[in-house]
Every structure is written in C-alpha cells, then in structure tokens.
Scaffold this active site. Sequence first.
Site, PDB file in Angstrom:
ATOM      1  N   TYR A  43       6.965  -1.279 -12.316  1.00 29.35           N
ATOM      2  CA  TYR A  43       6.968  -2.236 -11.188  1.00 29.35           C
ATOM      3  C   TYR A  43       7.407  -3.627 -11.665  1.00 29.35           C
ATOM      4  CZ  TYR A  43       3.737   1.376  -9.406  1.00 29.35           C
ATOM      5  OH  TYR A  43       3.134   2.542  -9.040  1.00 29.35           O
ATOM      6  N   TRP A  49       0.276  -7.188  -2.317  1.00 28.54           N
ATOM      7  CA  TRP A  49      -1.198  -7.124  -2.480  1.00 28.54           C
ATOM      8  C   TRP A  49      -1.591  -7.179  -3.935  1.00 28.54           C
ATOM      9  CZ3 TRP A  49      -4.759  -2.402  -1.173  1.00 28.54           C
ATOM     10  CH2 TRP A  49      -4.254  -1.206  -1.678  1.00 28.54           C
ATOM     11  N   TYR A  95      13.710  -0.080 -11.598  1.00 25.87           N
ATOM     12  CA  TYR A  95      12.976   0.328 -10.389  1.00 25.87           C
ATOM     13  C   TYR A  95      13.912   0.834  -9.303  1.00 25.87           C
ATOM     14  CZ  TYR A  95       9.862   0.195  -6.364  1.00 25.87           C
ATOM     15  OH  TYR A  95       9.133   0.542  -5.261  1.00 25.87           O
ATOM     16  N   GLN A 121       2.568  -5.126   3.111  1.00 30.62           N
ATOM     17  CA  GLN A 121       1.431  -4.445   2.464  1.00 30.62           C
ATOM     18  C   GLN A 121       0.128  -5.049   2.998  1.00 30.62           C
ATOM     19  OE1 GLN A 121       2.113  -4.710  -1.789  1.00 30.62           O
ATOM     20  NE2 GLN A 121       2.143  -2.495  -2.001  1.00 30.62           N
ATOM     21  N   GLY A 181      -0.206   0.775   1.113  1.00 34.52           N
ATOM     22  CA  GLY A 181      -0.677   0.576  -0.254  1.00 34.52           C
ATOM     23  C   GLY A 181      -1.120   1.888  -0.885  1.00 34.52           C
ATOM     24  N   ASP A 183       0.214   4.942  -1.237  1.00 31.02           N
ATOM     25  CA  ASP A 183       1.557   5.474  -1.011  1.00 31.02           C
ATOM     26  C   ASP A 183       1.687   6.962  -0.688  1.00 31.02           C
ATOM     27  OD1 ASP A 183       2.031   2.891  -1.768  1.00 31.02           O
ATOM     28  OD2 ASP A 183       3.236   3.380  -3.513  1.00 31.02           O
ATOM     29  N   ARG A 215       3.088  11.359 -10.081  1.00 23.59           N
ATOM     30  CA  ARG A 215       3.837  10.554  -9.108  1.00 23.59           C
ATOM     31  C   ARG A 215       4.187  11.396  -7.871  1.00 23.59           C
ATOM     32  NH1 ARG A 215       4.156   5.241  -9.034  1.00 23.59           N
ATOM     33  NH2 ARG A 215       6.135   5.460  -7.976  1.00 23.59           N
ATOM     34  N   TRP A 372      -2.249   8.461  -5.303  1.00 15.49           N
ATOM     35  CA  TRP A 372      -3.261   8.215  -4.263  1.00 15.49           C
ATOM     36  C   TRP A 372      -3.823   9.502  -3.666  1.00 15.49           C
ATOM     37  CZ3 TRP A 372      -5.569   3.640  -3.389  1.00 15.49           C
ATOM     38  CH2 TRP A 372      -4.944   2.497  -3.898  1.00 15.49           C
ATOM     39  N   GLU A 415      -3.370   2.182 -14.354  1.00 10.75           N
ATOM     40  CA  GLU A 415      -3.180   1.975 -12.918  1.00 10.75           C
ATOM     41  C   GLU A 415      -4.224   2.762 -12.123  1.00 10.75           C
ATOM     42  OE1 GLU A 415       0.704   3.254 -11.746  1.00 10.75           O
ATOM     43  OE2 GLU A 415       0.575   2.422  -9.718  1.00 10.75           O
TER      44      GLU A 415
HETATM   45  C1  DGY Z   1       6.129   2.451  -5.689  1.00  9.02           C
HETATM   46  O1  DGY Z   1       7.314   2.315  -5.926  1.00  9.02           O
HETATM   47  O2  DGY Z   1       5.474   3.447  -6.020  1.00  9.02           O
HETATM   48  C2  DGY Z   1       5.432   1.347  -5.027  1.00  9.02           C
HETATM   49  O3  DGY Z   1       4.077   1.572  -4.949  1.00  9.02           O
HETATM   50  C3  DGY Z   1       5.990   1.032  -3.685  1.00  9.02           C
HETATM   51  O4  DGY Z   1       5.287  -0.052  -3.206  1.00  9.02           O
END
Ligand code: DGY
Length: 446
Positions: A43, A49, A95, A121, A181, A183, A215, A372, A415
Amino acid sequence: MSVPPVCLIQHFFMKERLISQAINVLDENFQPGGFTIPCKGLYPFQWKWDSGFIAIGQAYYDVSKAKQEIATLLDAQWDNGFIPHIVFHNESDTYFPGADVHRSDLSPVSSKKYKSTGMTQPPVTGFVLEEMYRIAKDKEDMFGYIKSQIDKVYDNHKYFYENRDVNDEGLVFIYHNWESGTDNSPIWDDIWETMNPPEYTFERRDTTHVDASQRPSKREYDHYLYIIEIAKENNYNDAKIAELSPFLVIDPLFNAMLIKSNQALINLYTLIGDNDDKIAQLVKWQVKSIKGFNKKLWDKELGAYVHYDLRKNKPISFVTSSSFSPLYANIPSKERADILVNTMMTKFGGEDKYLCASFDPESDRFDPKKYWRGPVWINMNWILFNGLKNYEYNNIAERVKEDSIELIEKYGFYEYFNCKKGTENAGYGGDNFSWSAALLIDFLNN
Ligand code: DGY
C-alpha cells in the site's frame, strides 16, 4: 521505599520496547509529502481511514506529524466535500489499481491538485480530531489546528447526507466493497453472485508482496474493477451510481463511524463556540441516523447489527466484527448492547480464540487467514475496545486490548492475525503495518 515486583518492571520494559518499535514502524512509513503509507510495497499511497488511525498514534510522540497526516488528507477533498479513499500524492508501480485506472479527473468536482480514487472509506476523521485533542499535551495549539480543519470534515458529512442517503432515513450507502474498508468480507459473496463481470486482463501487484492465499481471488478483483468501470462511465456522479451500481449497501461499520464522527464534531464545535447552525444541523442528522440505524440494521434473530442490501432491499444476515462497531457510537440501548455483547462472546469469544475475528467463526464462510474473511484486525479491536468501555463491559474491553497487544508482541506488526490461539506464524498480510503500530501506542497508553 518499597521495590516494585519483578512482573511490573518487566511489564514496564515490554511496554517501552513495543512503543519504540511502533514509533519506528510509523517513522519508516512516513513520507516526505507529509503523510504515512499503510505499509511498503503493498500500500504505497495515502489511504483515508488508515491516515485517521495513524494520526492517533502519532499524536502521542510527534504532534506535527499527526497534524500533517490529516491536513494532507483533507487537502485532497473534492469541491463537493467528498474525501477519496486513496490519494495518489506520489508515483508508485507496486500497487494495482493505480491512478490511471481510477481516473478521478473524470469527475467535474474532483481535486485539481491530486489524483485520487473516486470512492471513499469509513468517515473516521471527525472522531480522530477529537482523539488528537484528547491526546495533545498542548491543548491550545491543537485547538487552533482543529479550528483550521474542522469545517472540511463538516463538509464531508454534508456531502454524505446530501448525496448518499437515498431513502432519506439517515443512513448512507456505499457503492463498492473497498468503501467499506472490509474489502473481501463474505458479506459481499451474494452480491458477486448477482453480477457477471468480464474477465479482465491485469497484473495484480498485491500477490507479489503477500501470499495469494491471504488475499482476494482474481474473480473477486474482476468484480471490484467492474463496479469502478460503471462509476467511471458515469463520471463518479452519485445519483447515477445510486441508480446503476450493482453494489449498493448500507454498512453498519461505515454508518457507525459517521455517527461517532457527528458526535465528535458536535463536541468540538461546542468547544469552539459560534457555530450554532452547524451544531443544530449535526444534531438533526444524528437523531435521524441513530433512529434509522436501530430500525433498519438490527437483526433480532441474530442478536446483532447487520448490513443491508439496497439493491435487493433486504438485510444481509451475517455477524461480522462490524456488527459490534455501533457500541463505539453509542447507538444501541443498554438492553440491546447486552444482547449484542452476548452474541459477540458466544460466537467469537471462546477461550481458544483471540478477540475479535472479523467474521463469524461459526460460519462456513469463515477463513482465519484470508484478509477480511476471518482474521483479527487491530483497528477493529480498537473500535470494539472503546465501544465496550462506553457501556462499561470493562473486563471484555480489557481482554480485547490484551489480545491485541499479545498478538503484536508475539507475531509482529502485521496487518491481520489468525484468531486461533497457538497458531504458528499467525501474522498475515503486510508487515510493519502502520495502523497496527499506531493503535498499539494508544492501547499501551490507555
Ligand atoms: C487493497 O488494495 O486491498 C486496498 O485495501 C483497497 O483499499
């Protein structure tokens, strides 16, 4: 003089060591442009946020960084009050999807100064300003800073109520999972079933930094990109998005953050004085939002707040850590809070688990390693800790805090974390993650 017991001395040194490591993480992620990236590689820009939680930690040891963090974010505000979820202050090829995909320039009201995304967000900035005031040692200085920034946050709330409350019920919609948030929450699975996006060709970057099993999937990314394409075709016009987006949800976490921030703005404007009109407007929004929230998002059978799908016009009946976030905004009555906390402890609170998994551990959609879909997140724990304290569930609040500290101490500044106790290498996603560091500083000072 009596000598403090050994365990107290050890505790003191553990605390000092963790705080200095946390400061190190934040300083390493701080950028020359005056903002902090969530973590390197994965990131590499400013996230909305994240910046809020980061500023809370920075306020303890470097007030000027905390102030810059929020000022740079608010500097990217659009003409209509909107604040984007990513601000592309800098170039980076680590990214995807970057500025060239999001194309904020398509909106006639977007910032002319910064490229950004066209989604937002959770609105944490209001309560972050109040937290910064609480933490600051030089109150007068922080008060001056807040006075210079607060109207931008007010304009952001105005934007939400004027553009995203489609049913005029005090509840605002999100049109993309990245706005929530949370995701890749299993909450969205049934919405993906209603869509059939093309199979886009693109190069993922996240899976070059983090194990793909932690992911979202390629197909999930197709859905994410498809919604962005619809928003772009409509130049990020909210009315068009409300009409056409296949994803249109009332999210309990998002709305709870807005309500908490409304209250923070009311408190801060009261302190500032001479803002009766704004206070009156905020109170109006606040009363309506809390009423609408309790009416629309409470699921009696589950004993929890849930998401609501505006496309299908029905609730999405699953329990997530977002279900408990209304405690932080004083939304439930005491009676309802009791039911909510009971749900939390029954489903999420077993002694074999760290609090608090992000998704119902009893569900077959639960995955303890995947972003998440189950892992514990430190920012959610921070929200829950403060929410539980609001209602004086002090022992459970303490457990949430101790679990958070233990996870970071044992596994590192990750994270997200596996909620199952005794897991080897239970830290996942990005390492040296800024909000885990920032909120640990607050936990250790609290
Ligand atoms: C991501 O790229 O996974 C971010 O959380 C998007 O906001």
